[in-house]
Scaffold this active site. Structure first.
Site, mmCIF file in Angstrom:
data_model
loop_
_atom_site.group_PDB
_atom_site.id
_atom_site.type_symbol
_atom_site.label_atom_id
_atom_site.label_comp_id
_atom_site.label_asym_id
_atom_site.label_seq_id
_atom_site.Cartn_x
_atom_site.Cartn_y
_atom_site.Cartn_z
ATOM 1 C CG ASP A 1 3.795 1.151 -5.208
ATOM 2 O OD1 ASP A 1 4.176 -0.036 -5.196
ATOM 3 O OD2 ASP A 1 4.347 2.043 -4.552
ATOM 4 C CB CYS B 1 -27.393 -23.500 -25.351
ATOM 5 S SG CYS B 1 -27.110 -25.155 -25.956
ATOM 6 C CB CYS C 1 -23.181 -24.829 -28.569
ATOM 7 S SG CYS C 1 -24.855 -25.144 -29.082
ATOM 8 C CG ASP D 1 2.719 0.061 -0.098
ATOM 9 O OD1 ASP D 1 3.486 -0.189 0.838
ATOM 10 O OD2 ASP D 1 3.009 0.805 -1.058
HETATM 11 P P1 ADP Z 1 6.051 1.387 2.344
HETATM 12 O O1 ADP Z 1 5.994 0.086 3.030
HETATM 13 O O2 ADP Z 1 5.372 2.471 3.130
HETATM 14 O O3 ADP Z 1 5.614 1.357 0.939
HETATM 15 P P2 ADP Z 1 8.828 1.063 1.612
HETATM 16 O O4 ADP Z 1 8.736 -0.402 1.807
HETATM 17 O O5 ADP Z 1 8.976 1.550 0.222
HETATM 18 O O6 ADP Z 1 7.599 1.808 2.305
HETATM 19 O O7 ADP Z 1 10.038 1.633 2.460
HETATM 20 C C1 ADP Z 1 10.099 1.435 3.865
HETATM 21 C C2 ADP Z 1 11.123 2.317 4.508
HETATM 22 O O8 ADP Z 1 12.408 1.987 4.033
HETATM 23 C C3 ADP Z 1 10.954 3.790 4.203
HETATM 24 O O9 ADP Z 1 10.071 4.391 5.122
HETATM 25 C C4 ADP Z 1 12.376 4.307 4.336
HETATM 26 O O10 ADP Z 1 12.642 4.600 5.670
HETATM 27 C C5 ADP Z 1 13.225 3.136 3.925
HETATM 28 N N1 ADP Z 1 13.744 3.228 2.561
HETATM 29 C C6 ADP Z 1 13.453 2.405 1.540
HETATM 30 N N2 ADP Z 1 14.126 2.742 0.448
HETATM 31 C C7 ADP Z 1 14.850 3.827 0.731
HETATM 32 C C8 ADP Z 1 15.751 4.664 0.006
HETATM 33 N N3 ADP Z 1 16.053 4.465 -1.264
HETATM 34 N N4 ADP Z 1 16.312 5.684 0.667
HETATM 35 C C9 ADP Z 1 16.030 5.909 1.943
HETATM 36 N N5 ADP Z 1 15.202 5.168 2.669
HETATM 37 C C10 ADP Z 1 14.618 4.127 2.087
HETATM 38 MG MG MG Z 2 5.520 1.144 -1.320
#
Ligand code: ADP
Ligand code: MG
Length: 745
Positions: free
Chosen positions: A610, A21, A24, A411
């Protein structure tokens, strides 16, 4: 490093036998913690598993367990190793001797030496078939402890000793049959319970049996069939129609579809062509492939999942704490109540037989087992069922927390949307030729992992742009990137980021409005302070996002979208999937602040992301859900992993956790109320000890059976196993008649 230091944080699991149980489990835990070097010890009564963390040697741990009178199985297995044969033989012999004892005493049959025949048969039942109770009780006594064995052996010994004394002194009143029947009933109950308990880990045992026993590999141009453990790293394996994949690897030849439902819970066949990954335990449909082994045995995704699920099943839910506390003092308390009962009845001038009968009933009716089984059996079945559905739950606590959620943050990029954007417009606002501009933008974005960066690089390389190496690359999470190219300063990111850097984006307002709309995201590129390009990217919501959000709402959970993207894009995506509340333009730190704000309002907040750039928010949430891609198990970073990128599984995980908690509550309610009602009734002398033993034996079975209901749990929407099984059958049939429709799609 000294050897003891390297060993310092190892995890050892032991399969413990003869546990009766939860108390234990508790005493084994305490004993293990006393072993030098042990930092943490957990014993799960339902699965029979002990998990120990620290530097202690396996031998020392086993010795500590054995000293308490419990056994340790050689191979580290769960209940699968339970051999029901020995208990069954014991049970049958006890029952076949108890029946004549019962008949003789029931009908008062008299023949020469009948009393002594009765005594002989009973002695064999009690001390032969029932020896385990006495041995167990004795070993506990040596440590001044008591458990179920103590209760059972004291109960039957009381009847036995009283009757023997009566017999020896020529008395007429004896209850030998009581002693025999008690033992037999408890043996029946225990047998049935252990069989039911073995079923709680069925889901995971099924997973463990999925790797095929042999594999066909290609050695020096010849096909050789080898045992699984003879496979070598990087070897080439031949897979034929219907074969199970024996290891993780990469397809090098051929083409097929594979059923990955064992890992993902989704039976839709997944197409495989050279370069694709295959996983151990998945089933090949109708194609032939050759693959190269990347990971073998314990390193495969399947083995990893099995380990994680076992660990999760062995963990303790907060709901268990009360039951744990109670069962720790339960047996001593019952012993106390039993002796007080006998004392009071005698004091009131009742005969000894009557007083003993009442106190025996107290000993036998009380059932710490039901209390101890209530939570762990449900947790074990629930977590196992979740794994079958493609939901990996890290531990019992996460499961319990998930059931309480009322707000779920999502997200956007890669979670609600596919995270596979494509460039729809590429606007040149510079006076450079297009190919030169593409080259600059692609070169600057190439080091970035962001889906937008990959899309932009893909777009540029498809147009034969020259991708150069940049220096001083920096990615600013949730904003964009900066880099230097041939001494020129390049910035690419959101409008907000460029404005923060003091770059005026309003000059191209007209152009921007033209290419925007329909949920597109605009990304701005600037060089040496002036805008050179505006890129529009389109990322569509996942197929099931809309229905997933509906299901979340149906569970009375408010979905909220958080994104670093522009307000307009966010509004459009939110509208498409049916989310009413969203926050846009958030940097990762803002997302964390937003989450805390929700929590401060007293909400239970989960976060679905993600797992890559969402790590800080996931870590701050009450429950974090990470979306996996089906192969990489991101469970390390999150509490709940949705193996296949499907947010519908988040709703299913919450629904399953609620069902599990409901069953736990039913179990605990039953176990507590049973004991609270039954013990006083027995103490009042209203219960025959035989009936008490029967009730005790079956009350714990009830709890296990209730938990086992979770094995058949199906998500409401019909996306569960049965529905998808039908679908996959159909797919296979189509495959046969039409040779691989998926390849043509
Ligand atoms: P979410 O919050 O929707 O997951 P992210 O946080 O990944 O989006 O990115 C937010 C914003 O930042 C994007 O919409 C983009 O405008 C800009 N951004 C982020 N990383 C990049 C990149 N490598 N090249 C161009 N824009 C970027
Ligand atoms: Mg994201």
């Amino acid at each position: 490093m000294t050897p003891s230091m390297t060993r310092n944080n190892q995890k050892i699991s032991l399969s413990i036998t003869r546990m009766r149980c939860a108390s234990c489990a508790g005493s084994i835990e305490k004993a293990l913690l006393k072993v030098a070097g042990v930092e943490e010890a957990r014993v799960n009564f339902a699965t029979g598993q002990a998990t120990i963390r620290g530097s202690a040697a396996r031998k020392a741990l086993e010795a500590a367990v054995k000293a308490l009178g419990y056994g340790v199985r050689k191979k580290d297995t769960q209940n699968e190793g339970l051999k029901p044969l020995a208990p069954l033989i014991r049970l049958i012999s006890a029952a076949s001797l108890t029946i004549p004892v019962f008949v003789i005493s029931m009908f008062g049959l008299k023949f020469p030496y009948s009393d002594y025949v009765l005594l002989g048969l009973t002695t064999i039942v009690v001390f032969g078939a029932g020896s385990e109770f006495f041995i167990g009780a004795f070993k506990q006594l040596r440590h001044l402890r008591a458990n179920m064995d103590t209760l059972v052996s004291m109960g039957s010994a009381t009847a036995y000793i009283y009757s023997t004394v009566e017999l020896a002194t020529g008395g007429k009143e004896f209850y030998l049959e009581t002693a025999a029947i008690i033992i037999t009933l408890v043996l029946v109950g225990r047998y049935l319970e252990s069989r039911a308990r073995a079923k709680t880990t069925k889901a995971i045992e099924k997973l463990a049996s999925l790797a095929p026993p042999t594999a066909t590999c290609l050695r020096e141009g010849k096909e050789v069939v080898v045992q699984l453990d003879e496979l070598r790293p990087a070897e080439k394996v031949i897979i034929r129609p219907g074969d199970r994949i024996p290891a993780d690897g990469t397809v090098i030849e051929g083409q097929t579809t594979i059923n990955e439902s064992v890992l993902t819970g989704e039976s839709m066949p997944v197409e495989k062509v050279p370069g694709d990954q295959v996983q151990a335990g998945t089933i090949n449909n109708n194609g032939n492939i050759l693959f190269k082994i990347d990971k073998l045995g314990e390193d495969t995704t399947l083995a990893h999942i099995i380990r994680l699920v076992r660990e999760a099943q062995a963990s303790k839910a907060p709901a268990e704490r009360l039951a744990d506390k109670v069962s720790g003092i339960f047996v001593p308390a019952v012993l106390g109540i039993a002796s007080v009962t006998a004392g009071v009845w005698l004091g009131l001038g009742h005969p000894l037989a009557m007083a003993l009968s009442a106190s025996m009933a107290v000993l036998l009716i009380s059932c710490p087992c039901a209390l101890g089984l209530a939570t762990p059996t449900a947790i074990t079945v629930g977590i196992g069922r979740a794994a079958e559905m493609g939901i990996l739950i890290r531990n019992a606590e996460s499961l319990e927390e998930a059931s309480k959620l009322n707000t779920l943050l999502f997200d956007k990029t890669g979670t609600i949307t596919r995270g596979e954007p494509s460039v729809t417009d590429f606007y040149n606002t510079s006076d450079m030729p297009e190919d030169e501009l593409l080259s600059i933008v692609a070169s600057a974005e190439r080091p970035s992992e962001h889906p937008f960066a990959r899309a932009i690089v893909g777009y540029a390389t498809a147009r034969k742009a020259l991708v150069k190496t940049v220096t001083g690359f920096e990615a600013i999470s949730g904003e964009g990137i900066t880099a230097s190219l041939d001494g020129l300063n390049v910035i690419i990111g959101s409008e907000q980021m460029l404005r923060d850097k003091g770059i005026d984006t309003t000059t191209f307002h007209k152009e921007a409005t033209e290419i925007k709309g329909g949920g597109k995201t605009l990304v701005y590129a600037a060089m040496n302070g002036s805008i050179i390009s505006i890129v529009a990217l389109q990322d569509t919501p996942r197929d099931k996002a809309k229905s997933a959000i509906e299901e979340i709402k149906a569970l009375s959970i408010e979905p909220v979208m958080l994104t670093g993207d522009h307000e307009d894009t966010a509004r459009e995506i939110a509208r498409q999937v049916g989310i009413q509340r969203f926050k846009a333009g958030l940097k990762p730190a803002d997302k964390v602040a937003e989450l805390h704000r929700e929590k401060d309002e007293g909400k239970k907040v989960g976060m679905v992301g993600d797992g890559i750039n969402d790590a800080p928010v996931l870590a701050a949430a009450d429950v974090s859900f990470a979306i996996g891609t089906g192969t990489d198990v991101a469970i390390e970073t999150s509490q709940i992993t949705l193996v296949k990128g499907d947010i519908k599984k988040a709703a299913e995980a919450v629904a399953l956790s609620r069902q599990t908690m409901k069953i736990i509550k039913q179990n605990l309610f039953w176990a507590f109320s049973y004991n609270i009602v039954a013990i006083p009734v027995a103490a009042l002398g209203l219960l025959n000890p035989i009936i008490a033993a029967a009730c005790m034996a079956f009350s714990s079975i009830l709890v296990v059976l209730n938990s086992l209901r979770l094995r058949r749990y199906k998500p409401r929407s019909g996306t569960g196993r049965r529905a998808s099984k039908k679908r996959s059958l159909k797919c296979c049939e189509l495959n046969k008649s039409e040779t691989n429709i998926y390849a043509r799609r």
